[in-house]
Scaffold this active site. Structure first.
Site, short mmCIF file in Angstrom:
data_model
loop_
_atom_site.label_atom_id
_atom_site.label_comp_id
_atom_site.label_asym_id
_atom_site.label_seq_id
_atom_site.Cartn_x
_atom_site.Cartn_y
_atom_site.Cartn_z
N SER A 51 -23.73 -8.10 -3.25
CA SER A 51 -24.01 -7.63 -1.90
C SER A 51 -24.99 -6.46 -1.85
O SER A 51 -25.64 -6.25 -0.82
CB SER A 51 -22.71 -7.20 -1.21
OG SER A 51 -22.07 -6.18 -1.95
N GLU A 220 -21.64 6.62 12.83
CA GLU A 220 -20.69 7.16 13.80
C GLU A 220 -20.28 6.04 14.76
O GLU A 220 -21.03 5.09 14.97
CB GLU A 220 -21.33 8.31 14.60
CG GLU A 220 -21.67 9.53 13.76
CD GLU A 220 -20.43 10.23 13.24
OE1 GLU A 220 -19.37 10.13 13.89
OE2 GLU A 220 -20.54 10.88 12.18
N HIS A 236 -22.76 0.09 0.14
CA HIS A 236 -23.83 -0.67 0.77
C HIS A 236 -24.79 0.25 1.51
O HIS A 236 -24.44 1.37 1.87
CB HIS A 236 -23.23 -1.72 1.70
CG HIS A 236 -22.31 -2.65 0.97
ND1 HIS A 236 -20.93 -2.54 1.05
CD2 HIS A 236 -22.57 -3.67 0.12
CE1 HIS A 236 -20.38 -3.48 0.28
NE2 HIS A 236 -21.35 -4.17 -0.29
#
Length: 282
Positions: A51, A220, A236
């Protein structure tokens, strides 16, 4: 020996329902060039990985794999076939038939970048876990052997580091013995090693705990409709992080003599995050 169409089709038919059909589709090709109108065939850089490198669908944005940004640093005559998939290890990528599918598209002179380690660490999962100096190296050898059989150049790439810091702000390695095992295998097999683990660890140290937040998937609540509750993901990347890792990789490909200066561009130039695009929903 190259796979025939019948052999490739047979391999794909042995996969779980739905997976074989997915793998018969053209892999993610980005910013190709050359090869048309009678010109020389474009060389392809094939990525086998997880990933951290993978193409991301629009409904995952702004999550970005470094393979999505690599074409920005390559000359137009080079293209990228990004076969990296979320959650895969060196073992599960092979067991699912993905290496067979990748190799079916490899041609003489191509490069095969091999980056696994994050999910190989998950030894509690028998479908993915490997041991660094035994099964991990054994699976990596299958990628190397497959690339060589097609007269392509295998390149081992250590896994990019996570965002982890000690209390005093020191970037901390998290990948155990897997990078060292890959380094040892590269030396044994006499093939190039792109040490992204070491390069990224140094870069995260330069940026520090606060500076690295913008590189990883820290959001956020409300920043992204795809992540309404926000995110604190230290594995990631957001676009700027994927671009930085792709830049480190491209520079190392030059430094190790895998690619020549004429094969690369923008190594020292700003690459806007807005250049990243995502595919349709998965």
């Amino acid at each position: 020996m190259s796979l025939t169409r019948r052999q490739t089709a047979t391999a794909l038919l042995t996969l779980p329902l739905g997976l074989g059909l997915a793998l018969t589709a053209t892999p993610a090709l980005a910013h190709g060039g050359g090869g048309g109108s009678g010109g020389p065939r474009a060389r392809t850089i094939h990525i086998a990985g997880d990933s951290t490198a993978a193409e991301k669908p629009a409904d995952a944005a702004p999550e970005t794999g470094w393979g999505m940004a690599l074409p920005f640093f390559l000359a137009g005559r080079l293209r990228v076939a990004n076969h990296a998939v979320n959650g895969r290890s060196s073992k599960s990528f092979i067991d699912e038939g993905r290496l067979t599918a990748l190799l079916a598209g490899v041609r003489p002179g191509d490069l095969v970048l091999i980056q696994f380690g994050h999910n190989d660490q998950k030894t509690e999962d028998p479908a993915r876990g490997t041991d660094p100096y035994t099964t991990y190296q054994e699976y990596l050898r299958q990628y190397v052997k497959g690339a060589r059989a097609r007269r392509a150049r295998p390149v081992l790439v250590t896994s990019v580091e996570r965002r982890r810091f000690t209390a005093d702000g020191t970037a901390r390695p998290t990948l155990g013995e897997y990078p060292a095992a890959m380094r040892a295998l590269a030396a044994e097999e006499g093939i190039p090693l792109i040490d992204v683990q070491a390069l990224s660890l140094t870069r995260w140290q330069e940026l520090g705990p606060d500076g690295t937040e913008a590189y990883f998937l820290w959001l956020e609540p409300g920043d992204s409709p795809n992540h309404p509750d926000g995110a604190q993901d230290n594995t990631h990347f957001r676009p700027v992080g994927a671009i930085e890792v792709a830049r480190l990789t491209a520079r190392a490909l030059l430094g190790e003599g895998v690619l020549a200066a004429r094969d690369l561009r923008r190594l020292d130039d700003r690459v806007p995050a807005e250049w990243i695009t995502w595919s349709g929903p998965a």
